[in-house]
Design an enzyme around this catalytic site. Structure first.
Site: not given
Ligand code: PAF
Length: 281
Positions: A31-32, A37, A61, A186-187
């Site tokens: 998500g986010n 994505h 994780q 992007m992250s």
């Protein structure tokens, strides 16, 4: 778009699609969602009849002291975005749906060698958590294809290895890194950067891009290039975890004759642990 969290409902829908001979592409996420994505989902829509996106922040994780509790959760906005771009189904299971017994004793899947190096050296349970949850999600969704971002290059190779070793009939597709205009990959964790750190952050990409240029000009002193980059990043304000020039397919340490390389980086900047990579050759 269907939005479901129940496993039995997921199975009913998938069975119906399968009966209609519709192929399924799967994009697992935590998500986010950002443009990285979105590009995975758009790619998925171009390679299958039906696209399923999962949103599940996987506790397995995250190590002790990592950001599991505070990981940004933006389910409503994520679903709106996914609906707008034409996703067919979003699967949002709970922790007890995925791990009905408990997270400590659940069966795990490990890709031993690749999971211990680079990010796995500083995050010892990270990849075990990822391969375990991806294996569970693959069993639930039974996709024809699954898509992962090349930003998480080590994760992508580990998943490919798991799928090959376990003879899973799933095609794993890597999708290129999406970058901000200044080069920062992007992250979801870029939100952790304050304004000043955000101006410094693109230097991670500039540093590995600079190594790439030096290799392309004939530089073969890999350890020296790595050490110089670590020193430059430290001076800029990063706390580097590693800079590594590796063989692109195996992540082994390259010889000077190796042509297909990947330069991988992980570095802390304030509260954000940034990772990036770039291919050479
Ligand atoms: O890349 C991620 O977002 C996660 O590691 C994944 C593959 C969804 C597994 O939790």
């Amino acid at each position: 778009m269907k939005k479901i969290s129940s496993i039995s409902e997921l199975r009913t829908i998938i069975n119906k699609w399968r009966k209609n001979q519709q192929s399924i592409a799967f994009v697992p996420t935590m998500g986010n969602l950002h443009d990285g994505h979105i590009s995975l989902v758009e790619h998925a829509l171009s390679v299958a009849d039906r696209v399923i996106v999962s949103i599940f922040v996987n506790p397995l994780q995250f190590g002790i002291g990592e950001d599991y509790q505070t990981y940004p959760r933006t389910l409503e906005a994520d679903c709106e975005t996914l609906e707008q771009i034409g996703t067919h189904l979003v699967f949002t299971p709970s922790v007890t749906d995925i791990y009905p017994t408990d997270t400590e004793t659940t069966t795990s899947v490990i890709v031993p060698g690749l999971s211990k190096i680079l990010c796995g050296a500083s995050r010892p349970i990270f990849f075990k958590g990822i391969t375990t949850v991806v294996n569970i999600l693959f069993n639930l969704v039974q996709p024809d294809k699954a898509l992962f971002g090349e930003k998480d290059y080590q994760q992508l190779l580990i998943i490919k290895r798991m799928v090959a070793d376990l003879f899973m009939p799933i095609e794993i597709i890597g999708v290129p890194i999406m970058r901000e205009a200044d080069g920062l990959a992007m992250s979801s964790r870029n939100h952790y950067l304050n304004a000043e750190q955000r101006t410094i952050a693109p230097q991670l990409f500039q540093t590995i891009d600079n190594i790439k240029k030096q290799i392309e000009q004939g530089g073969r002193q890999f350890v020296q290039l790595e050490n110089q980059a670590i020193s430059d990043l430290t001076t800029t304000g990063f706390n580097p975890d590693y800079i590594a020039i590796r063989q692109a397919q195996t992540l082994d340490i390259p010889t000077s004759a190796d042509k297909k390389l990947v330069i991988l980086a992980a570095a802390w900047l304030g509260k954000a642990r940034l990772i990036d990579n770039i291919m050479v050759g």
